[in-house]
Enzyme design. Sequence first.
Site, mmCIF file in Angstrom:
data_model
loop_
_atom_site.group_PDB
_atom_site.id
_atom_site.type_symbol
_atom_site.label_atom_id
_atom_site.label_comp_id
_atom_site.label_asym_id
_atom_site.label_seq_id
_atom_site.Cartn_x
_atom_site.Cartn_y
_atom_site.Cartn_z
ATOM 1 N N ASP A 1 -8.801 6.821 9.138
ATOM 2 C CA ASP A 1 -9.967 5.817 8.774
ATOM 3 C C ASP A 1 -9.914 4.792 9.942
ATOM 4 O O ASP A 1 -10.811 3.913 9.838
ATOM 5 C CB ASP A 1 -9.388 5.203 7.397
ATOM 6 C CG ASP A 1 -10.666 4.116 6.844
ATOM 7 O OD1 ASP A 1 -11.604 4.721 6.718
ATOM 8 O OD2 ASP A 1 -10.263 3.137 7.010
ATOM 9 N N GLU B 1 -12.987 0.865 18.043
ATOM 10 C CA GLU B 1 -14.104 1.142 16.794
ATOM 11 C C GLU B 1 -15.036 0.465 17.000
ATOM 12 O O GLU B 1 -15.351 -0.587 17.719
ATOM 13 C CB GLU B 1 -13.360 0.374 15.584
ATOM 14 C CG GLU B 1 -12.155 0.890 15.299
ATOM 15 C CD GLU B 1 -11.529 0.440 13.931
ATOM 16 O OE1 GLU B 1 -12.299 -0.367 13.326
ATOM 17 O OE2 GLU B 1 -10.696 1.152 13.332
ATOM 18 N N HIS C 1 -13.440 3.346 8.955
ATOM 19 C CA HIS C 1 -12.823 1.974 8.427
ATOM 20 C C HIS C 1 -13.466 1.560 7.205
ATOM 21 O O HIS C 1 -13.654 0.296 7.101
ATOM 22 C CB HIS C 1 -13.000 1.211 9.499
ATOM 23 C CG HIS C 1 -11.665 0.064 9.580
ATOM 24 N ND1 HIS C 1 -11.192 -0.456 10.683
ATOM 25 C CD2 HIS C 1 -10.918 -0.362 8.361
ATOM 26 C CE1 HIS C 1 -10.335 -1.329 10.496
ATOM 27 N NE2 HIS C 1 -10.212 -1.363 9.073
ATOM 28 N N ALA D 1 -10.573 -0.016 2.688
ATOM 29 C CA ALA D 1 -10.533 -1.228 1.612
ATOM 30 C C ALA D 1 -12.048 -1.633 1.163
ATOM 31 O O ALA D 1 -12.037 -2.522 0.525
ATOM 32 C CB ALA D 1 -10.351 -2.326 2.612
ATOM 33 N N ILE E 1 0.861 -1.222 -0.135
ATOM 34 C CA ILE E 1 -0.097 0.072 -0.027
ATOM 35 C C ILE E 1 1.019 1.369 -0.027
ATOM 36 O O ILE E 1 0.732 2.270 -0.718
ATOM 37 C CB ILE E 1 -0.695 0.216 1.278
ATOM 38 C CG1 ILE E 1 -1.826 -1.153 0.967
ATOM 39 C CG2 ILE E 1 -1.680 1.163 1.318
ATOM 40 C CD1 ILE E 1 -2.705 -1.511 2.358
ATOM 41 N N ARG F 1 -3.859 0.770 10.980
ATOM 42 C CA ARG F 1 -4.378 -0.143 12.232
ATOM 43 C C ARG F 1 -4.604 1.158 13.402
ATOM 44 O O ARG F 1 -3.578 2.085 13.462
ATOM 45 C CB ARG F 1 -3.506 -0.994 12.727
ATOM 46 C CG ARG F 1 -3.292 -2.207 11.813
ATOM 47 C CD ARG F 1 -4.719 -2.971 11.826
ATOM 48 N NE ARG F 1 -4.779 -4.295 10.809
ATOM 49 C CZ ARG F 1 -4.972 -4.082 9.446
ATOM 50 N NH1 ARG F 1 -5.275 -3.140 8.796
ATOM 51 N NH2 ARG F 1 -4.735 -5.343 8.958
ATOM 52 N N CYS G 1 -4.236 4.974 7.734
ATOM 53 C CA CYS G 1 -5.345 4.102 7.201
ATOM 54 C C CYS G 1 -4.684 2.712 7.286
ATOM 55 O O CYS G 1 -5.107 1.715 6.609
ATOM 56 C CB CYS G 1 -5.514 4.136 5.647
ATOM 57 S SG CYS G 1 -6.318 5.665 5.021
#
Length: 524
Positions: A253, A258, A277, A280, A149, A229, A227
Site C-alpha cells: 500500500d 509515491e 496508499h 488509512a 496496528i 512506510r 502498509c
Amino acid sequence: MKVLIADAINEKGIENLKEVAEVVVNTSITPEELADTIHEYNGIIVRSRTKLTADIIKKADNLQIIARAGVGVDNIDLDAATEKGIMVVNSPESTSVTVAEHTMGLILSMARKISIADKSVKEGKWEKKQFMGVELRNKTLGVIGMGRIGSQVVNRCKAFGMDAMAYDPYLPEEVAKQMGVDLTDLDTVLKNSDFITIHVPLTPETKHSVSYEQFDLMKDTAYIVNCSRGGVIDEEALYDALVNDKIGGAALDVYEEEPPATDSKLFELDNIVLTPHIAASTKEAQRDAAIIVADEIIDLAKGNNPKNVLNMPRIDKTTYQELAPYMGLCEKLGSFISQAVNGKIKEIEIVYSGELAEIDNLEILTRTVIQGAVNPFLSSPVNAVNAALVAKERGISITEGRKDNAKGYESLIKVIAKSETDTFSAEGTHLHEARILKVNGYWVDVIPEGHMFIAKYEDVPGSIGKIGTKLGEHNVNIGIMQVGRDEKGGRAIMVLTLDKEIPKDVIKEIQALDNVYEAIGLEL
C-alpha cells in the site's frame, strides 16, 4: 474558548466542539489570512492542507492548542509551538483499526488470488485452475512491529485460526504472551512465517531492512504485506524475489516513490497486489479523527489534560531557554546508547552533573533522552510527553540522578543503557553544539550526527589500520576518528563519523577481524 476549523473534518467533531467553544469554520483560509487572524483563536484544528509555520505560530498570542485530525504533523512546526507554550495533539488511534483491516484485506487477496481472479473474469475468462489459493487456518503470521496496528492485525488473524510470532525490540515478553504471540528475532520471523506484515516507521535502521538477504530466508510460499512506510522493503529485491519465485507473493500500500513510476517493473507481475496508499482511508477513520481531536480540545476547555500531546509539557520561558541547548544532546544520547547496546533495553539511567543538577525540574530532558532511545524501533512516533509511558509499557525502568562534579564542564549528561547481557554508556555536553565526550568510560570527543561507527578492539599494533583498510576496501570514507583506551595494550574503543552509511556486511567483516570484539553501525 474560540476555535478555528481550518481544514474539512467530519461534522460530528464540529458538533461536539460547539458544546464548549465558539467554532469558526473556514476551510479555505489562506496562509495570509491565517497569519492575520490566528491571534483571535484559542484553538485550531487542521489536517494536512493548512501549514502552521513558525512565522504564523509566533503571531498566535492566544493559541493554547493545535489539533491535527490525523497522525502526521509535518505541517506543524512543533519546536515553534513548544517555545510558544502551545500544545500540539493528534489522533493516532483513529487509523489503527482501519489500517489493520486493510492489511487483512491484502492478506486475503493474496491468499485467494482475488484481485487477479477479478481481472480475469472481467476480461471474459473462466480460469478456475489458475487461481488455486491457500487457507489462513493453521498458517503462521509474522509481525514486524507490534504497535497499535500490528496488535490489531494479530487479533484478526487469530480469528482465522492462525498462529503468530513477532519481532519487536521493545515489546516485553509478558505482553507478547498476553497477546498470544511468540516474541523472537527477525530472522526467525522471516524463516518461519507464512504471511509477514510490516508495521514499523521508516528510519535509517529500517530502510531496506527487508532486502535480498531477508527474502532468501523466507519460505518460497511466503507472502509479505507492507502498509507501514515505503522504503522498508527494497523494491528491487522484492521484484527479484517475486519474478524468481523466491516467495509466494506480496502486497503493497506504500512505495519508495509515491506515486510509483508508471513503468515500475512491479506492475508487470501477477503475484503482487498494489493499492494507492489507502490503508488509512475510511469514513470511520475520518469521523473518529474529528471526534478524537474535538475531545482533546474539550478536555482542555474543561481543565483536563489532553491525551495525545505531541510536544513537551509546558515550562516557563526562563527554564526553557536554559534547557533548550541540551534537548538536542539528550535525544542524540538516547539514540546513541539504544543503537549501541546489545540486547533489549531493560533500564536507562540518566545522571545530570554541574549547573544542570541545580535546576529543579529536568523532566523535559529525561523524557527527551527516552524519546531518542525508543524512537528508532517503534512504528508510532514517541515524543517528550508520552516517552515515559511508552518506556513503562515496554518494560524499561528509568532512573535519574544528580552530581555536583561536572569534570571541568559547566554541565554533563551521562546516559547508561542496560540490557540483560550488556551495559553501554555515553556522556556529553553542549559546547556550541552537542558533543559526546565519553563512551563506555573512554574519553573521546565526537559530534553525534549522521553516519557513525563504533569498534571495540585490543590496543595492539595494526588494529586501527586493519579497520581503516577494511572500510577503504568498501569505499567508506572516514570523516572524523576518535579513539580512547584504558591502558597501553589493553582494550580500546574507536568512534568514527563516516561520509556514508556503513553496510551491514562490512560491519560483519570488521567484527571478524583479529583483535576486534565488537563493531556497531549507528545512524543519528
